[in-house]
Design an enzyme around this catalytic site. Structure first.
Site, PDB file in Angstrom:
ATOM      1  N   GLY A  44     -16.606 165.957   8.584  1.00  0.00           N
ATOM      2  CA  GLY A  44     -17.417 164.844   8.094  1.00  0.00           C
ATOM      3  C   GLY A  44     -18.052 163.968   9.160  1.00  0.00           C
ATOM      4  O   GLY A  44     -19.154 163.458   8.982  1.00  0.00           O
ATOM      5  N   GLU A  98     -14.676 158.630  13.192  1.00  0.00           N
ATOM      6  CA  GLU A  98     -14.410 159.141  11.837  1.00  0.00           C
ATOM      7  C   GLU A  98     -15.531 158.712  10.898  1.00  0.00           C
ATOM      8  O   GLU A  98     -16.187 157.685  11.108  1.00  0.00           O
ATOM      9  CB  GLU A  98     -13.025 158.611  11.390  1.00  0.00           C
ATOM     10  CG  GLU A  98     -12.585 158.971   9.988  1.00  0.00           C
ATOM     11  CD  GLU A  98     -12.446 160.465   9.694  1.00  0.00           C
ATOM     12  OE1 GLU A  98     -13.430 161.198   9.940  1.00  0.00           O
ATOM     13  OE2 GLU A  98     -11.394 160.881   9.185  1.00  0.00           O
ATOM     14  N   ASP A 102     -10.581 155.576   3.785  1.00  0.00           N
ATOM     15  CA  ASP A 102     -10.381 155.353   2.360  1.00  0.00           C
ATOM     16  C   ASP A 102      -8.976 154.752   2.202  1.00  0.00           C
ATOM     17  O   ASP A 102      -8.784 153.559   2.397  1.00  0.00           O
ATOM     18  CB  ASP A 102     -10.565 156.720   1.680  1.00  0.00           C
ATOM     19  CG  ASP A 102     -10.592 156.655   0.173  1.00  0.00           C
ATOM     20  OD1 ASP A 102     -10.892 155.603  -0.370  1.00  0.00           O
ATOM     21  OD2 ASP A 102     -10.322 157.693  -0.466  1.00  0.00           O
ATOM     22  N   LYS A 130     -13.920 151.748   3.016  1.00  0.00           N
ATOM     23  CA  LYS A 130     -13.728 151.337   1.620  1.00  0.00           C
ATOM     24  C   LYS A 130     -12.466 150.488   1.565  1.00  0.00           C
ATOM     25  O   LYS A 130     -11.380 150.996   1.233  1.00  0.00           O
ATOM     26  CB  LYS A 130     -13.511 152.569   0.739  1.00  0.00           C
ATOM     27  CG  LYS A 130     -14.737 153.369   0.415  1.00  0.00           C
ATOM     28  CD  LYS A 130     -14.324 154.408  -0.634  1.00  0.00           C
ATOM     29  CE  LYS A 130     -15.225 155.583  -0.647  1.00  0.00           C
ATOM     30  NZ  LYS A 130     -14.685 156.680  -1.478  1.00  0.00           N
ATOM     31  N   VAL A 152     -19.088 158.896  -1.955  1.00  0.00           N
ATOM     32  CA  VAL A 152     -20.399 159.026  -1.327  1.00  0.00           C
ATOM     33  C   VAL A 152     -20.560 160.371  -0.616  1.00  0.00           C
ATOM     34  O   VAL A 152     -19.574 160.991  -0.204  1.00  0.00           O
ATOM     35  CB  VAL A 152     -20.661 157.867  -0.326  1.00  0.00           C
ATOM     36  CG1 VAL A 152     -20.780 156.552  -1.067  1.00  0.00           C
ATOM     37  CG2 VAL A 152     -19.590 157.799   0.753  1.00  0.00           C
TER      38      VAL A 152
HETATM   39  P1  5GP Z   1      -8.084 158.628   3.713  1.00  0.00           P
HETATM   40  O1  5GP Z   1      -7.001 159.414   4.379  1.00  0.00           O
HETATM   41  O2  5GP Z   1      -8.501 157.399   4.460  1.00  0.00           O
HETATM   42  O3  5GP Z   1      -7.761 158.333   2.270  1.00  0.00           O
HETATM   43  O4  5GP Z   1      -9.312 159.606   3.546  1.00  0.00           O
HETATM   44  C1  5GP Z   1     -10.183 159.890   4.537  1.00  0.00           C
HETATM   45  C2  5GP Z   1     -10.905 161.170   4.215  1.00  0.00           C
HETATM   46  O5  5GP Z   1     -11.167 161.329   2.806  1.00  0.00           O
HETATM   47  C3  5GP Z   1     -12.285 161.130   4.852  1.00  0.00           C
HETATM   48  O6  5GP Z   1     -12.238 161.637   6.164  1.00  0.00           O
HETATM   49  C4  5GP Z   1     -13.093 161.994   3.919  1.00  0.00           C
HETATM   50  O7  5GP Z   1     -12.952 163.345   4.275  1.00  0.00           O
HETATM   51  C5  5GP Z   1     -12.465 161.798   2.563  1.00  0.00           C
HETATM   52  N1  5GP Z   1     -13.198 160.797   1.767  1.00  0.00           N
HETATM   53  C6  5GP Z   1     -12.769 159.574   1.400  1.00  0.00           C
HETATM   54  N2  5GP Z   1     -13.706 158.927   0.677  1.00  0.00           N
HETATM   55  C7  5GP Z   1     -14.769 159.766   0.608  1.00  0.00           C
HETATM   56  C8  5GP Z   1     -16.064 159.667  -0.016  1.00  0.00           C
HETATM   57  O8  5GP Z   1     -16.457 158.664  -0.635  1.00  0.00           O
HETATM   58  N3  5GP Z   1     -16.882 160.742   0.121  1.00  0.00           N
HETATM   59  C9  5GP Z   1     -16.519 161.872   0.798  1.00  0.00           C
HETATM   60  N4  5GP Z   1     -17.408 162.851   0.863  1.00  0.00           N
HETATM   61  N5  5GP Z   1     -15.298 161.999   1.387  1.00  0.00           N
HETATM   62  C10 5GP Z   1     -14.435 160.962   1.288  1.00  0.00           C
END
Ligand code: 5GP
Length: 180
Positions: A44, A98, A102, A130, A152
């Protein structure tokens, strides 16, 4: 056309380019003569990384790391390394690049692994945040945009491996989620 699948453009190409230039200049000023190693989290953050380094007029190195997502199993927060770095980061100034934070679980785990390898310093550069979804306290040192809790795509971010090549950040039409 790809953009016909988008319900709303959240961040335009122009806004992205302006912000990335600003971040690049700021990081370059902070890391002059430090030869930092920028570590992009695949896949990403690849587009963001490619633009960011071209906005930095200093010596730097790049490397890539890939992690598995926790596929529905958010309770354990276990993230596996699918592809490790090629570089030894011991004593290096590291910047993790990164696409989005999320829950914060991925970065929390990754930072722990990298910290154990004893870099000289480690900072976090994130394009999108987010904050409303956070489960573990992760804070970017360099941040592009805070966004609401939408899923997104674009500018590197995918849905089922698609839409990474959109030059803006957008929200998919809901009927496209339901189809999958
Ligand atoms: P976390 O571990 O912070 O929950 O998630 C991070 C990963 O989740 C990001 O690197 C991404 O791959 C995925 N992710 C989280 N939110 C989104 C989003 O709104 N869109 C997309 N395409 N991937 C997301």
């Amino acid at each position: 056309m790809l953009k016909d699948d988008i319900a709303q453009v959240l961040i335009t190409e122009e806004e992205l380019q302006a912000k990335v230039k600003e971040l690049g200049a700021q990081i370059a000023a902070d890391y002059r003569d430090k030869n930092p190693l920028l570590i992009s989290v695949l896949k990403g953050a690849m587009v963001f990384m490619a633009d960011l380094i071209r906005a930095m007029d200093i010596h730097l190195g790049i490397d890539f790391i890939a992690t598995s997502s926790y596929d529905g199993d958010t309770s354990t927060g276990v993230v596996r390394i699918l592809k490790d770095l090629e570089s030894d980061i011991y004593g290096r100034h590291v910047i993790v690049v990164e696409d989005i934070v999320d829950t914060g679980r991925t970065l929390n785990y990754l930072l722990e692994i990298l910290q154990a390898r004893q870099p000289a310093s480690i900072r976090l550069c994130v394009l999108l945040d987010k904050p409303s979804r956070r489960e573990v306290p992760i804070k970017a040192d360099y941040l592009g945009f805070s966004i609401p809790d939408y899923f997104v795509v674009g500018y590197g971010l995918d849905f089922a491996e698609k839409y990474r090549n959109l030059p803006f950040i957008g929200v998919l039409k809901p009927e496209l989620y339901r189809k999958k």
